[in-house]
Design a protein around this motif. Structure first.
Motif, PDB file in Angstrom:
ATOM      1  N   LYS A  51      22.934  11.895  10.590  1.00 61.34           N
ATOM      2  CA  LYS A  51      22.578  11.234  11.020  1.00 61.34           C
ATOM      3  C   LYS A  51      22.833  11.891  12.183  1.00 61.34           C
ATOM      4  O   LYS A  51      24.104  11.107  12.764  1.00 61.34           O
ATOM      5  CB  LYS A  51      22.724   9.558  11.212  1.00 61.34           C
ATOM      6  CG  LYS A  51      22.108   8.736  11.754  1.00 61.34           C
ATOM      7  CD  LYS A  51      22.272   7.183  11.470  1.00 61.34           C
ATOM      8  CE  LYS A  51      21.222   6.356  12.994  1.00 61.34           C
ATOM      9  NZ  LYS A  51      21.626   5.645  13.115  1.00 61.34           N
ATOM     10  N   ILE A  52      22.040  12.984  12.930  1.00 60.88           N
ATOM     11  CA  ILE A  52      22.552  13.219  14.646  1.00 60.88           C
ATOM     12  C   ILE A  52      22.947  11.844  15.210  1.00 60.88           C
ATOM     13  O   ILE A  52      21.987  11.099  15.515  1.00 60.88           O
ATOM     14  CB  ILE A  52      22.013  14.020  14.784  1.00 60.88           C
ATOM     15  CG1 ILE A  52      21.829  15.408  13.610  1.00 60.88           C
ATOM     16  CG2 ILE A  52      22.190  14.527  16.020  1.00 60.88           C
ATOM     17  CD1 ILE A  52      23.065  15.677  13.434  1.00 60.88           C
ATOM     18  N   ARG A  53      23.988  11.756  16.073  1.00 61.89           N
ATOM     19  CA  ARG A  53      23.682  10.941  17.124  1.00 61.89           C
ATOM     20  C   ARG A  53      23.605  11.685  18.518  1.00 61.89           C
ATOM     21  O   ARG A  53      22.795  11.171  19.297  1.00 61.89           O
ATOM     22  CB  ARG A  53      25.150  10.175  17.288  1.00 61.89           C
ATOM     23  CG  ARG A  53      25.502   9.130  15.420  1.00 61.89           C
ATOM     24  CD  ARG A  53      26.750   8.670  15.769  1.00 61.89           C
ATOM     25  NE  ARG A  53      27.337   8.419  16.879  1.00 61.89           N
ATOM     26  CZ  ARG A  53      27.694   7.114  16.587  1.00 61.89           C
ATOM     27  NH1 ARG A  53      27.095   5.852  16.272  1.00 61.89           N
ATOM     28  NH2 ARG A  53      27.881   6.369  18.198  1.00 61.89           N
ATOM     29  N   SER A  54      24.838  12.611  18.694  1.00 61.17           N
ATOM     30  CA  SER A  54      23.877  13.556  19.922  1.00 61.17           C
ATOM     31  C   SER A  54      24.511  15.007  19.677  1.00 61.17           C
ATOM     32  O   SER A  54      24.969  15.020  18.528  1.00 61.17           O
ATOM     33  CB  SER A  54      25.172  13.003  20.981  1.00 61.17           C
ATOM     34  OG  SER A  54      26.658  13.685  20.491  1.00 61.17           O
ATOM     35  N   TYR A  55      23.579  15.892  20.160  1.00 61.83           N
ATOM     36  CA  TYR A  55      23.781  17.489  20.758  1.00 61.83           C
ATOM     37  C   TYR A  55      23.685  17.968  21.797  1.00 61.83           C
ATOM     38  O   TYR A  55      22.854  17.608  22.464  1.00 61.83           O
ATOM     39  CB  TYR A  55      22.561  17.816  19.701  1.00 61.83           C
ATOM     40  CG  TYR A  55      21.985  19.165  19.769  1.00 61.83           C
ATOM     41  CD1 TYR A  55      23.674  19.946  18.623  1.00 61.83           C
ATOM     42  CD2 TYR A  55      21.479  20.133  20.517  1.00 61.83           C
ATOM     43  CE1 TYR A  55      23.199  21.845  19.168  1.00 61.83           C
ATOM     44  CE2 TYR A  55      21.374  20.932  20.639  1.00 61.83           C
ATOM     45  CZ  TYR A  55      22.518  22.296  19.804  1.00 61.83           C
ATOM     46  OH  TYR A  55      22.103  23.487  20.105  1.00 61.83           O
ATOM     47  N   LYS A  56      24.422  18.865  21.914  1.00 63.72           N
ATOM     48  CA  LYS A  56      24.622  19.290  23.437  1.00 63.72           C
ATOM     49  C   LYS A  56      24.690  21.102  22.933  1.00 63.72           C
ATOM     50  O   LYS A  56      26.000  21.107  22.517  1.00 63.72           O
ATOM     51  CB  LYS A  56      24.888  18.609  24.604  1.00 63.72           C
ATOM     52  CG  LYS A  56      24.920  19.251  26.133  1.00 63.72           C
ATOM     53  CD  LYS A  56      25.260  19.275  27.125  1.00 63.72           C
ATOM     54  CE  LYS A  56      25.672  19.691  28.311  1.00 63.72           C
ATOM     55  NZ  LYS A  56      26.013  21.023  28.172  1.00 63.72           N
ATOM     56  N   ALA A  57      24.250  21.407  23.330  1.00 66.81           N
ATOM     57  CA  ALA A  57      24.368  23.273  23.473  1.00 66.81           C
ATOM     58  C   ALA A  57      24.164  23.944  24.906  1.00 66.81           C
ATOM     59  O   ALA A  57      23.579  23.985  25.139  1.00 66.81           O
ATOM     60  CB  ALA A  57      24.074  23.967  22.550  1.00 66.81           C
ATOM     61  N   ASP A  58      25.492  24.730  25.117  1.00 68.32           N
ATOM     62  CA  ASP A  58      25.566  25.657  26.659  1.00 68.32           C
ATOM     63  C   ASP A  58      24.600  27.484  25.735  1.00 68.32           C
ATOM     64  O   ASP A  58      25.018  27.990  25.345  1.00 68.32           O
ATOM     65  CB  ASP A  58      27.631  25.799  26.519  1.00 68.32           C
ATOM     66  CG  ASP A  58      27.269  26.699  28.083  1.00 68.32           C
ATOM     67  OD1 ASP A  58      25.904  26.578  28.689  1.00 68.32           O
ATOM     68  OD2 ASP A  58      27.805  27.522  28.192  1.00 68.32           O
ATOM     69  N   GLU A  59      23.494  26.709  26.516  1.00 73.50           N
ATOM     70  CA  GLU A  59      22.729  27.745  26.060  1.00 73.50           C
ATOM     71  C   GLU A  59      22.581  28.594  27.091  1.00 73.50           C
ATOM     72  O   GLU A  59      21.141  29.469  27.012  1.00 73.50           O
ATOM     73  CB  GLU A  59      21.780  27.449  25.463  1.00 73.50           C
ATOM     74  CG  GLU A  59      21.034  26.539  24.006  1.00 73.50           C
ATOM     75  CD  GLU A  59      20.345  26.833  23.546  1.00 73.50           C
ATOM     76  OE1 GLU A  59      19.505  27.897  22.848  1.00 73.50           O
ATOM     77  OE2 GLU A  59      19.911  25.747  23.142  1.00 73.50           O
ATOM     78  N   PHE A  60      23.268  28.657  28.149  1.00 72.23           N
ATOM     79  CA  PHE A  60      23.013  29.404  29.838  1.00 72.23           C
ATOM     80  C   PHE A  60      22.962  30.660  29.492  1.00 72.23           C
ATOM     81  O   PHE A  60      22.041  31.381  29.966  1.00 72.23           O
ATOM     82  CB  PHE A  60      23.813  28.898  30.088  1.00 72.23           C
ATOM     83  CG  PHE A  60      23.897  29.685  32.059  1.00 72.23           C
ATOM     84  CD1 PHE A  60      22.600  28.668  32.745  1.00 72.23           C
ATOM     85  CD2 PHE A  60      24.542  30.010  32.520  1.00 72.23           C
ATOM     86  CE1 PHE A  60      21.973  29.650  34.621  1.00 72.23           C
ATOM     87  CE2 PHE A  60      24.550  31.214  33.761  1.00 72.23           C
ATOM     88  CZ  PHE A  60      23.455  30.730  34.707  1.00 72.23           C
ATOM     89  N   TRP A  61      23.540  31.319  28.673  1.00 73.80           N
ATOM     90  CA  TRP A  61      23.801  32.970  27.990  1.00 73.80           C
ATOM     91  C   TRP A  61      23.037  32.194  26.685  1.00 73.80           C
ATOM     92  O   TRP A  61      23.510  32.051  26.248  1.00 73.80           O
ATOM     93  CB  TRP A  61      24.476  33.607  28.655  1.00 73.80           C
ATOM     94  CG  TRP A  61      24.765  33.202  29.896  1.00 73.80           C
ATOM     95  CD1 TRP A  61      25.561  33.189  30.840  1.00 73.80           C
ATOM     96  CD2 TRP A  61      24.169  34.478  30.471  1.00 73.80           C
ATOM     97  NE1 TRP A  61      25.543  33.493  31.846  1.00 73.80           N
ATOM     98  CE2 TRP A  61      24.719  33.919  32.291  1.00 73.80           C
ATOM     99  CE3 TRP A  61      22.944  35.511  31.112  1.00 73.80           C
ATOM    100  CZ2 TRP A  61      24.316  34.622  33.027  1.00 73.80           C
ATOM    101  CZ3 TRP A  61      22.771  35.977  31.961  1.00 73.80           C
ATOM    102  CH2 TRP A  61      23.756  35.929  33.407  1.00 73.80           C
ATOM    103  N   TRP A  62      22.896  33.335  25.831  1.00 70.36           N
ATOM    104  CA  TRP A  62      22.753  33.650  24.041  1.00 70.36           C
ATOM    105  C   TRP A  62      23.650  34.878  24.717  1.00 70.36           C
ATOM    106  O   TRP A  62      23.352  35.507  25.206  1.00 70.36           O
ATOM    107  CB  TRP A  62      21.374  33.865  23.950  1.00 70.36           C
ATOM    108  CG  TRP A  62      21.395  33.462  22.600  1.00 70.36           C
ATOM    109  CD1 TRP A  62      21.332  34.918  21.854  1.00 70.36           C
ATOM    110  CD2 TRP A  62      21.297  32.487  21.925  1.00 70.36           C
ATOM    111  NE1 TRP A  62      20.973  33.841  20.839  1.00 70.36           N
ATOM    112  CE2 TRP A  62      20.999  32.958  20.435  1.00 70.36           C
ATOM    113  CE3 TRP A  62      21.490  31.186  21.850  1.00 70.36           C
ATOM    114  CZ2 TRP A  62      21.146  31.685  19.396  1.00 70.36           C
ATOM    115  CZ3 TRP A  62      20.888  30.472  20.728  1.00 70.36           C
ATOM    116  CH2 TRP A  62      21.340  30.896  19.574  1.00 70.36           C
ATOM    117  N   PRO A  63      24.103  34.634  23.184  1.00 70.69           N
ATOM    118  CA  PRO A  63      24.372  33.570  22.678  1.00 70.69           C
ATOM    119  C   PRO A  63      25.384  32.585  22.749  1.00 70.69           C
ATOM    120  O   PRO A  63      26.210  32.237  23.962  1.00 70.69           O
ATOM    121  CB  PRO A  63      25.435  33.984  20.731  1.00 70.69           C
ATOM    122  CG  PRO A  63      26.482  34.992  21.926  1.00 70.69           C
ATOM    123  CD  PRO A  63      25.119  36.297  22.326  1.00 70.69           C
TER     124      PRO A  63
END
Length: 170
Positions: A51-63
Motif C-alpha cells: 500500500k503506497i502512502r507517498s512517492y516522489k522522484a527527482d526527475e529534473f534530469w533523467w535518470p
C-alpha cells in the motif's frame, strides 16, 4: 475598440536554439512511471501486496537523482525483502532512531532525536516519530550502486517503510 499588436525587439538568432536546449532536458524526466524510476535505480518492491502512502522522484534530469517513498506491507514480507536486499543486521540494526548519540557538525549540535530525514522529506512523509519508541533504520545498495535508507515503523503484523534513495548512476 481597436485591437493592437504588441511590438518588441526581435530575438537574436540563437535565442530560440538556446531556449530549446534548456527546455528539452527539463522536460526529459517528466511523465516517467514509478516502475520506470525504480527499474532505473534497480530497486525491486517487496513480493507482497504494497500500500503506497507517498512517492516522489527527482526527475529534473533523467535518470532521476533521488527517490523517496513510504508504503505499508506485512512485517514478515518486509523482513524477507530486507534479507533479499542484503541486509544482514535485521535483528540488531546498526542504525536506529533515536540515534542514542550526540555530536557536532561544525557549530551545530546533533541530538539523538534529530529527524532521520531532511525536513522536506519528513513533511512529505507526514512522519512524526515518538522518541519513547525505537525505530530500526537499514541501509542497502542495488546493482548499479544506488544507495537506500529505510526507516521502519512496525505496528504488530504490519510495517510502514519510509525509504529514501540516491541513484548510483546520477
Amino acid at each position: 475598440m481597436r485591437k493592437g499588436r504588441i511590438q518588441g525587439r526581435k530575438l537574436p538568432a540563437g535565442a530560440a536554439l538556446v531556449s530549446l536546449l534548456v527546455a528539452v532536458p527539463l522536460l526529459g524526466g517528466c511523465g516517467h512511471s514509478r516502475q520506470e524510476v525504480l527499474d532505473e535505480m534497480r530497486l525491486k518492491m517487496p513480493d507482497c501486496p504494497v500500500k503506497i502512502r507517498s512517492y516522489k522522484a527527482d526527475e529534473f534530469w533523467w535518470p532521476p537523482g533521488t527517490v523517496e517513498m513510504s508504503y505499508t506491507v506485512p512485517k514478515k514480507c518486509m523482513d524477507a525483502y530486507l534479507v533479499a536486499q542484503g541486509v544482514d543486521d535485521l535483528g540488531e540494526p546498526n542504525l536506529k532512531w533515536p540515534s542514542g548519540w550526540t555530536g557536532f557538525n561544525g557549530d551545530h549540535e546533533i541530538k539523538p532525536t534529530d529527524p532521520p530525514f531532511m525536513p522536506d522529506t519528513m513533511k512529505r512523509f507526514k512522519l512524526r516519530l515518538n522518541p519513547s519508541r525505537t525505530y530500526p533504520i537499514y541501509t542497502f545498495a542495488t546493482a548499479n550502486w544506488s544507495q537506500f535508507k529505510v526507516l521502519l515503523d512496525e505496528h504488530g503484523e504490519t510495517t510502514t517503510a519510509y525509504l529514501t534513495g540516491m541513484n548510483g548512476r546520477s
